[in-house]
Enzyme design. Structure first.
Site, short mmCIF file in Angstrom:
data_model
loop_
_atom_site.label_atom_id
_atom_site.label_comp_id
_atom_site.label_asym_id
_atom_site.label_seq_id
_atom_site.Cartn_x
_atom_site.Cartn_y
_atom_site.Cartn_z
N GLY A 269 0.83 -1.20 0.00
CA GLY A 269 0.00 0.00 0.00
C GLY A 269 0.86 1.24 0.00
N GLY B 79 0.70 5.28 1.59
CA GLY B 79 -0.04 6.23 2.42
C GLY B 79 0.68 7.55 2.46
N GLY B 80 0.22 8.37 3.36
CA GLY B 80 0.77 9.71 3.45
C GLY B 80 2.25 9.73 3.81
CG ASP C 26 -3.66 10.25 9.71
OD1 ASP C 26 -4.86 10.54 9.51
OD2 ASP C 26 -2.87 9.97 8.79
#
Ligand SMILES: *[C@@H]1O[C@H](CO)[C@@H](O)[C@H](O)[C@H]1NC(C)=O
Ligand SMILES: *[C@@H]1O[C@H](CO)[C@@H](O)[C@H](O)[C@H]1NC(C)=O
Ligand SMILES: *[C@@H]1O[C@H](CO)[C@@H](O)[C@H](O)[C@H]1NC(C)=O
Ligand SMILES: *[C@@H]1O[C@H](CO)[C@@H](O)[C@H](O)[C@H]1NC(C)=O
Ligand SMILES: *[C@@H]1O[C@H](CO)[C@@H](O)[C@H](O)[C@H]1NC(C)=O
Ligand SMILES: *[C@@H]1O[C@H](CO)[C@@H](O)[C@H](O)[C@H]1NC(C)=O
Ligand SMILES: *[C@@H]1O[C@H](CO)[C@@H](O)[C@H](O)[C@H]1NC(C)=O
Ligand SMILES: *[C@@H]1O[C@H](CO)[C@@H](O)[C@H](O)[C@H]1NC(C)=O
Length: 835
Positions: free
Chosen positions: A527, A529-530, A645
């Site tokens: 994956g 992500g940020g 987050d």
């Protein structure tokens, strides 16, 4: 459904209002005063859509005979007067009249015909008219021309104590024209008060609030993106923003408002506080969204020269000296009075003929830059050139980048001479480079050499003094480290020293990782992500792991990174993903986590097929597990970690569908680059962010509580918080609240749970979820209470109050966190009560 009706009703009323105003026929419309016309006390001008009123008023109930001419926001009446014409020359009776004269523009006459105030409009003629615009601006213009450039006079050029959208603030350096705010003398007295808020154009542009002739508060030097002490201005979730002009002729900004933001005004109040107020139409109140100054460290120069201010608890400032400095007067400091400031431990070795010096610079991280009034600004120099120039000039004591836009070290620089004042630590603050003598390093050795020749009798006293100094230094040192963290993360931690731990965390070589991930092949990618990409990999010992390759942009040095990782790795809880190791290779930073075969929670609950894999008992278990993991982060571990987050994609499921929170501590590891867009982002994700965090950047454990509440509602409903239309409601929170208040909360439960659901448990969870998303952080429960309420059926659950919520427009419904940066159309609204 009553809610919808109410919405429809309000809409219809608004439309009616709009039509009425635009359909006004011939003759004098009520927003315009033609030449020769007048309005008397009791009459008003109303702007085109009725938002603003110009008229006579008396602010004080005790002296009702004092009459003023002013403009106010129609809906809230004279409680919110935005502009006053004759603030220092009140009328003594209600026989005043405002006349539109062809010679001087607007004139306010008292009962005897004397001029109490005049707009002194040069260029006014018989064809000039006065008009109250829908922006709240009262203008004098030629009847035929409505272009703003042709205004012969405008009230926006003469602000009182209020700044509205579209108004200019600052200075025109060529014409000398200035736009500033001046406070009222008292709440009920519009006379010119003690406080002035002006654009200071000496050095770098800065906004200064003066109390008489004393500086009270500085916003900090403009750095190209925000005023150094107000980094939250740069928030991408802004409701309003400023358009800054920083040129040779003009240093001004114009306040602008994002479409959909409620009516906003910025007021310098009678005690010198700047308030940002938003009008909430549904409840017809002004809501204070933020204010300045915020804490004791904002008071100008509260720690003296070379002093650094830090707010440990919001009540008191605590001062420290920069590294290499000590209090001028230690006894004064021990009484917590630090205005005397700090002095150098070792004098600069500056070669007085200004050629060679052996001095060096030490960075002070994360601060609001000092007052630049006497500083030299060079926008053309690079930081390296500045360093060299500062070093070559004996009166230069510090330098910093002047413009932080762009990559790298920014451009331009500012150099301070003699001393620096008014420096405070600030989340997302800037770096300041402070000049020190080269020999300033072995400080304790230095202390010892002083001690030797001292006579015995004096020794005791001196030692006591030195002990004080030493303690101060130690504190300062610890504070500096803590502050670094605070600067980066916005919170401080339980006292501990960095780097004194025995590292057990394996450091894996980059070669091993490259081999384990098949050279970071796409096939191994789990994956993105940020914070970077995540890969699956098998280490040489055949252990399967997840490897997170952090995006470039962590400004942390290797040593800080290593220290943070060691700390994070010590957090162990069955509801947290375990951090197993790390790797530092050049500017690469990698983290190695345990590998979890199942995916993240969002892959299940939002997927039409997979949602059936999570029955109610499992979901309830997940809710409880997440709360326990969070409790550990907040208060059971040695550090207090605020996740910042928390969201369904950050909750991973293990083989038993037990939840494990991931990405905790990322804010610590990643450092303070949250302005650098996507990959360097540490800010939270839209929808999961509490209102105070989204708007003010203020966060606490209660921000995590908010995110947790959103997650609970998502888990139960299978509906995403990011949906812009949720069953006819603006979003999930509005929908959940409406069902709950109408005793239909069980309708929220996802249909995939119909068979397995314990409705009493679900109801309890919904109520807890709504408690967690309450507007006021103080009203939200601590996670410890949440855990108790979830685990113990007999614990009473308080009744939530109606949440204020954000609704998002233009939302991309992506799965990636990166999308959050593209959402900046936001409106704020409250749930209308449906009874
Ligand atoms: C105001 O206007 C009225 C007519 O509309 C006029 O009779 C009156 O004299 C005016 N007053 C002043 C002070 O000009
Ligand atoms: C109002 O009255 C005060 C005192 O009676 C006087 O000083 C002032 O000039 C008057 N103001 C006006 C506008 O007539
Ligand atoms: C208009 O001019 C008069 C006379 O020059 C002056 O006293 C007054 O302060 C001026 N008014 C404003 C609003 O500048
Ligand atoms: C330090 O401050 C105290 C209190 O203000 C004062 O009495 C004392 O004289 C000062 N000492 C020095 C060395 O300035
Ligand atoms: C000035 O600089 C020269 C060359 O660097 C050096 O020899 C001389 O000692 C310096 N003078 C003083 C007063 O420091
Ligand atoms: C700038 O210099 C002036 C004159 O020396 C001094 O009064 C003032 O305090 C200085 N300002 C700052 C911020 O150091
Ligand atoms: C040294 O710096 C000060 C202030 O930054 C400046 O006023 C002065 O002109 C500089 N001197 C030289 C020789 O550059
Ligand atoms: C930033 O500054 C450092 C030293 O201050 C320097 O080594 C580095 O090359 C600079 N980076 C850029 C992009 O200018």
């Amino acid at each position: 459904m009553a809610v919808l009706n109410l919405v429809a009703l309000i809409f219809a009323t608004l439309l009616l209002l709009l039509r009425r105003s635009s359909g006004a026929g011939a003759g004098i419309s009520s927003d315009t005063l033609n030449s020769g016309g007048n309005i008397t006390d009791g009459e008003t001008l109303l702007s085109a859509s009725g938002s603003f009123t110009l008229g006579f008023f008396s602010p004080s109930t005790t002296v009702p005979t004092k009459r003023y001419l002013g403009i106010w926001f129609t809906a809230s009446g004279t409680d919110a007067v935005l502009w006053v014409a004759n603030r220092d020359t009140p009328l003594n009776s209600s026989s005043g009249v405002l006349v539109m004269s062809s010679r001087v523009g607007l004139r306010l006459l008292d009962g005897s015909g004397q001029t109490a105030w005049s707009s002194n409009t040069t260029g006014a003629s018989a064809s000039s008219v006065a008009q109250l615009l829908e922006s709240g601006n009262l203008v004098v213009r030629e009847q035929s021309s409505s272009a703003s450039a042709a205004f012969q006079w405008q009230s926006f050029d003469h602000p009182s104590n209020t700044l509205l959208a579209g108004m200019r603030f600052g200075k025109n350096l060529k014409t000398g024209l200035e736009w500033s705010l001046t406070s009222w003398r008292a709440k009920d007295d519009p006379a010119t008060g003690a406080y002035r808020r002006v654009m200071d154009t000496r050095g770098l542009p800065d906004i200064v609030t003066w109390q008489g002739s004393a500086k009270k508060y500085r916003a900090g030097p403009w750095n190209g993106r925000w005023f150094s002490g107000v980094p939250e201005m740069d928030s991408q979730y802004k409701l309003f923003y400023i358009q800054m002009v920083d040129g040779p002729d003009e240093v001004t900004y114009v306040l602008s408002i994002t479409a959909g933001t409620p009516f906003t005004r910025i007021v310098l109040d009678e005690v010198g506080k700047v308030q940002v107020l938003l009008w909430i139409p549904s409840s017809r109140v002004w809501k204070e969204f933020t204010w300045l100054p915020r804490d004791a460290c904002d008071d100008y120069a509260s720690c003296g020269v070379f002093g650094l201010c830090n707010v440990d608890d919001a009540s008191a400032p605590s001062c420290s000296c920069a590294v290499g400095f000590s209090p001028v007067n230690a006894s004064e400091w021990s009484r917590k009075a630090a205005s005397g400031g700090c002095q150098r431990d070792v004098p600069l070795e500056c070669d007085r003929n200004g050629t060679v010096t052996t001095d060096r610079f030490t960075p002070v991280h994360g601060v609001k830059l000092p007052d630049t009034d006497n500083a030299t600004v060079d926008m053309g120099a690079t930081l390296e050139q500045c360093r060299a120039r500062c070093l070559a000039n004996c009166s230069c004591v510090a330098y910093a980048p002047a413009d932080i836009r762009g990559e790298g070290n920014g451009s331009g620089c500012v150099m301070w001479k003699d001393n620096i004042v008014d420096v405070r630590y600030k989340e997302n603050g800037q770096d300041l480079y402070l000049r020190l003598a080269k020999s300033e390093s072995g400080k304790r050795g230095h202390v010892a050499t002083i001690l030797v020749p001292v006579m015995a009798s004096v020794l005791v006293l001196t030692a006591a003094g030195l002990y004080l100094v030493w303690i101060c230094k130690l504190r300062a040192k610890r504070r500096n480290k803590d502050n670094l963290r605070k600067a980066i993360l916005g919170y401080s931690t339980a006292p501990y020293e960095l780097g004194d731990e025995n590292v057990e965390l394996p450091f894996v070589s980059f070669e091993d990782i490259a081999a384990a991930t098949n050279n970071f092949s796409e096939d191994n990618m789990l994956g993105q992500g940020g914070f970077g990409k995540v890969y699956k990999g098998m280490l040489p010992d055949n252990k399967v792991v997840a490897i997170k390759r952090l995006g470039k942009g962590s400004r942390q040095g290797a040593e800080e990174f290593r220290n943070e990782v060691v700390l994070i790795a010590k957090l162990q809880h069955r509801n947290l993903v375990r951090l197993l190791g790390c790797c530092i290779h050049g500017d690469e930073r990698l983290l190695i986590y345990e590998y979890l075969p199942n995916k993240s929670l969002d892959c299940f609950i939002f997927d039409a097929a997979s949602k059936y894999l999570l029955d109610w008992p499992t979901r309830f278990k997940i809710i409880k597990g997440v709360s326990r993991g969070l409790l550990y982060l907040h208060q059971d571990s040695r550090l207090t970690i605020i996740h910042r987050d928390l969201k369904t994609s950050n909750i991973l499921l293990d083989a038993d569908m037990s939840p494990k929170i991931s990405d905790f501590g990322m804010a610590r590891i990643f450092g303070g680059n949250q302005h650098e867009a996507n990959t360097n982002r540490v800010v939270g994700t839209y929808g999961y962010m509490s209102p105070e965090y989204a708007m003010d950047g203020a966060f606490s454990v209660k921000s995590d509580t908010y995110s947790f509440g959103v997650i609970v509602l998502e888990i139960i409903s299978g509906l995403k918080i990011s949906l812009t239309h949720c069953k006819g409601f603006p979003n999930l929170l509005a929908y959940a609240w409406s069902l709950w208040i109408n005793d239909r909360a069980t309708d929220l439960v996802d249909s995939s749970l119909a068979k397995s659901c314990s409705y009493s448990e679900a109801l309890r969870c919904i109520q807890i979820g709504l408690l967690c998303v309450q507007d006021n952080p103080d009203s939200r429960p601590l996670i410890s209470s949440v855990v108790t309420m979830l685990e113990n059926e007999t614990t009473p659950v308080p009744v939530p109050i109606q949440p204020m919520y954000f609704s998002y427009r233009g939302t991309t419904q992506g799965t990636d966190e990166n999308t959050s940066s593209s959402m900046n159309n936001m409106s704020l609204t409250t749930v209308l009560e449906g009874r």
